[in-house]
Write a protein that holds these residues in place. Structure first.
Motif, short mmCIF file in Angstrom:
data_model
loop_
_atom_site.label_atom_id
_atom_site.label_comp_id
_atom_site.label_asym_id
_atom_site.label_seq_id
_atom_site.Cartn_x
_atom_site.Cartn_y
_atom_site.Cartn_z
N LEU A 490 0.86 -1.18 0.00
CA LEU A 490 0.00 0.00 0.00
C LEU A 490 0.89 1.23 0.00
O LEU A 490 1.85 1.30 0.78
N ALA A 491 0.60 2.20 -0.85
CA ALA A 491 1.34 3.46 -0.86
C ALA A 491 0.55 4.53 -0.14
O ALA A 491 -0.62 4.77 -0.45
N VAL A 492 1.18 5.19 0.84
CA VAL A 492 0.62 6.37 1.49
C VAL A 492 1.35 7.56 0.86
O VAL A 492 2.58 7.64 0.92
N VAL A 493 0.60 8.48 0.26
CA VAL A 493 1.19 9.52 -0.59
C VAL A 493 0.82 10.90 -0.05
O VAL A 493 -0.34 11.18 0.23
N ASP A 502 -7.71 12.41 -7.28
CA ASP A 502 -8.47 11.16 -7.30
C ASP A 502 -7.52 10.00 -7.00
O ASP A 502 -6.65 9.69 -7.82
N PRO A 503 -7.64 9.36 -5.83
CA PRO A 503 -6.70 8.27 -5.51
C PRO A 503 -6.77 7.11 -6.49
O PRO A 503 -5.76 6.46 -6.75
N ALA A 504 -7.96 6.85 -7.07
CA ALA A 504 -8.08 5.75 -8.03
C ALA A 504 -7.27 6.04 -9.29
O ALA A 504 -6.60 5.15 -9.84
N ARG A 505 -7.33 7.28 -9.76
CA ARG A 505 -6.56 7.64 -10.95
C ARG A 505 -5.07 7.59 -10.65
O ARG A 505 -4.26 7.14 -11.48
N LEU A 506 -4.68 8.05 -9.47
CA LEU A 506 -3.26 7.99 -9.10
C LEU A 506 -2.78 6.55 -8.99
O LEU A 506 -1.66 6.22 -9.41
N LEU A 526 -3.30 5.45 -0.64
CA LEU A 526 -4.00 6.29 0.33
C LEU A 526 -3.42 7.69 0.30
O LEU A 526 -2.19 7.85 0.42
N LEU A 527 -4.25 8.69 0.14
CA LEU A 527 -3.81 10.08 0.16
C LEU A 527 -3.70 10.56 1.60
O LEU A 527 -4.66 10.48 2.37
N ALA A 528 -2.52 11.05 1.97
CA ALA A 528 -2.31 11.61 3.30
C ALA A 528 -2.75 13.07 3.30
O ALA A 528 -2.36 13.85 2.42
N ALA A 529 -3.55 13.45 4.27
CA ALA A 529 -4.04 14.82 4.34
C ALA A 529 -2.94 15.79 4.76
O ALA A 529 -2.92 16.95 4.33
N ASP A 530 -2.02 15.34 5.61
CA ASP A 530 -0.93 16.19 6.07
C ASP A 530 0.18 15.29 6.60
O ASP A 530 0.08 14.05 6.56
N ARG A 531 1.25 15.90 7.12
CA ARG A 531 2.41 15.13 7.56
C ARG A 531 2.07 14.17 8.69
O ARG A 531 2.69 13.11 8.82
N PRO A 561 -12.89 8.02 1.10
CA PRO A 561 -12.66 8.69 -0.18
C PRO A 561 -11.19 8.95 -0.49
O PRO A 561 -10.84 9.24 -1.64
N SER A 562 -10.32 8.86 0.51
CA SER A 562 -8.90 9.08 0.27
C SER A 562 -8.16 7.79 -0.10
O SER A 562 -6.96 7.82 -0.36
N LEU A 563 -8.88 6.67 -0.14
CA LEU A 563 -8.28 5.36 -0.38
C LEU A 563 -8.79 4.74 -1.66
O LEU A 563 -10.01 4.74 -1.92
N ALA A 564 -7.88 4.24 -2.48
CA ALA A 564 -8.24 3.46 -3.66
C ALA A 564 -7.60 2.08 -3.53
O ALA A 564 -6.44 1.96 -3.13
#
Length: 572
Positions: A490-493, A502-506, A526-531, A561-564
């Motif tokens: 899993l990548a946390v970005v 869009d996490p799915a597109r990424l 997974l998109l990280a909202a902040d550090r 919504p932040s997870l694909a």
């Protein structure tokens, strides 16, 4: 090699090079003796708590200034019973005072026990007790945190005598007469420092450093470290870390004007560059990665010829923007763009053990880390039994080098676990190709054990960063819903801005790039909202251990919504 036009002449450096007494415990006194202009400002230390620090001209300390400060504090320590062999703690945000106290402590034959000021109070309190620290100086608020932790967690146990480091700086007197047996005459096996590891895998370890071994490899740097009279150094390293102490010792020996930057991050480094106009910038990879190059003014950028990242190897995504700045000289020609010296090492290694130079003309990255440094007698890729693996196979990195730590304080089991067949295990997973090219693939606890075989996270991160142009990422093991007991990547970005993505597109973009490179695809992104959602430890390393715990069941989650998640990884 730098011979002429340097801060220290050839004769001065020959004198240092030939002096077999020179080592990690007495470097300052050798630097002071060999210098001709001891009153020249050498160490610059802006007060980053001041709103105007980035525009105020920082005052410099000369070798004579440092000598007087060291003697004052050594006199105070001796009055507190500090003798050769004692363990003395230093816990401060002030990099300059930390260095001065380090020199004072080691000049008495004692060992400086350094602790990063960002360490949690309870962890730091346990660390100082575990290292048998008897006297401890530090910032008032940090000392208060330690006292509270000792009272709560260690009632009744003997604790160190403590003193406010700022108050000492203002009040410690000079001795009334010359101190006897000062500075201490060191033997090679004298313990001079205990400086903890990053703690990314749990409790910070306490590697020990000695007068002789911690100086191994540094004698040759008297000729190779950039030290022309035009050179100026900015260190953004944590100054409680062994690397911070190591490079400051080289700066003093070579007489390089150096700015010590406290609590460094990317924004603060950019402002310090604009203030000081350094030619070389030192830092751990994350600190350098955070620099917004557009914030560095052209008149400051043009002076930079070298960036030096160390610790874990750096990613291409983070290197390329930096080397687009500045100018460098190669074979007598001035070229546009600087160089990035990528160094792989660890606290236990005593110095960088692998080096790779990148320039704007470099085309091969892919976690290539160059060749072992001269101080490394032998490096090998080993299997679990400590046997050497053939070229092309991934395995544990083992090194034989005089710079390596003798072990961990009062932890013989950990010391024994770290050695096999005469090699010290660095905790890295490497591969060496038949042409002698070495690649850094992972840290040992971060390898992802999938149903299809091991996946190494660092090459995957390299591709994810290039494909997304994110600020940072971590690829970690999470539970595989289809294969109990196995994991998937899993990548946390984390991005530098707040733009919606869009996490799915990424995820699709990343997996297309990974397949093209012949690497395992991600099972989720997974998109990280902040550090805080991509947390780092006290030395700036991502805490993958916490991410694994936090997102263990991510591939089975819904409604985020932040997870694909790739469809085949979900349990039917």
């Amino acid at each position: 090699m730098f011979l002429f036009g340097t801060h220290r002449s050839v004769a001065q450096r020959l004198r240092l090079y030939a002096d077999r007494d020179l080592g990690a415990g007495n470097f300052f006194w050798h630097a002071w003796r060999v210098a001709r202009r001891r009153d020249r400002p050498l160490l610059f230390h802006p007060d980053v708590s001041s709103p105007s620090w980035a525009t105020d001209e920082p005052k410099g300390m000369s070798l004579d200034d440092i000598r007087i400060a060291v003697i004052r504090h050594a006199h105070w320590y001796r009055g507190r019973g500090v003798r050769p062999g004692a363990h003395v703690g230093v816990h401060t945000r002030n990099g300059l005072l930390g260095l001065i106290h380090h020199i004072a402590i080691t000049s008495l034959g004692a060992a400086a026990v350094h602790c990063n000021p960002k360490m949690a109070p309870a962890t730091a309190a346990e660390y100082f007790l575990r290292t048998r620290t008897t006297v401890l100086v530090g910032d008032a608020d940090l000392l208060k945190g330690l006292a509270d932790a000792w009272e709560s967690n260690s009632p009744g146990r003997p604790v160190p005598e403590v003193a406010d480091i700022a108050e000492l700086d203002a009040t410690a007197p000079l001795p009334p007469r010359r101190m006897p047996d000062f500075p201490h005459r060191h033997a090679d096996d004298d313990l001079i420092m205990i400086s903890h590891s990053s703690g990314t895998t749990g409790r910070p370890k306490a590697p020990v450093f000695h007068h002789g071994s911690f100086f191994a490899g540094k004698r040759e740097r008297l000729w190779t470290f950039p030290s022309l009279r035009s050179d100026r150094l900015l260190t953004a390293l944590p100054h409680s870390h062994s690397a911070g102490i190591s490079y400051l010792s080289m700066a003093l020996l070579l007489g390089i004007p150096t700015l010590i930057l406290d609590d460094a991050d990317g924004e603060r480094v950019a402002r310090a560059i604009n203030l000081f106009h350094p030619t070389t910038v030192l830092g751990f990879p994350l600190t350098l990665a955070e620099i917004r190059t557009e914030e560095i003014r052209p008149e400051a950028a043009r002076h930079i010829h070298t960036w030096h990242g160390m610790g874990d190897a750096s990613h291409e995504r983070h290197i390329r923007p930096l080397i687009a700045l500045g100018r460098r000289t190669e074979r007598g020609k001035v070229l546009n763009g600087s160089r990035y010296l990528d160094g792989l090492g660890s606290s236990e290694m005593g110095m960088v053990l692998f080096k790779q130079v990148y320039t704007p003309e470099t085309t091969r990255y892919a976690r290539h880390i160059g060749a072992p440094a001269k101080v490394v007698r032998k490096a090998a890729v080993l299997d679990e039994e400590g046997r050497e693996l053939p070229d092309g196979q991934a395995g544990r990195l083992g090194v034989q080098t005089p710079s390596v730590t003798a072990g961990y304080l009062d932890d013989p089991h950990l010391t024994e676990e770290s050695t096999v067949n005469g090699y010290f295990l660095t905790g890295d997973i490497m591969r060496r190709d038949s042409d002698g090219t070495w690649y850094h693939l992972d840290r040992t606890p971060d390898v992802i054990s999938t149903a299809d075989g091991p996946v190494h996270s660092l090459p995957v991160e390299e591709v994810v960063l290039l494909a997304t142009q994110a600020l940072d990422t971590a690829v970690v093991a999470v539970d595989d819903p289809r294969s109990p007991g196995r994991s998937r990547p899993l990548a946390v970005v984390l991005f530098a801005d707040d733009a919606e993505r869009d996490p799915a597109r990424l995820l699709e973009t990343c997996n297309t790039a990974l397949v093209r490179e012949g690497l395992a695809p991600l099972s989720g992104l997974l998109l990280a909202a902040d550090r805080s959602e991509l947390p780092v430890g006290v030395t700036g390393k991502v805490l993958k251990r916490l991410l694994r715990e936090r997102h263990r069941t991510a591939l089975s989650r819904t409604g985020d919504p932040s997870l694909a998640v790739s469809a085949p990884t979900r349990k039917a």
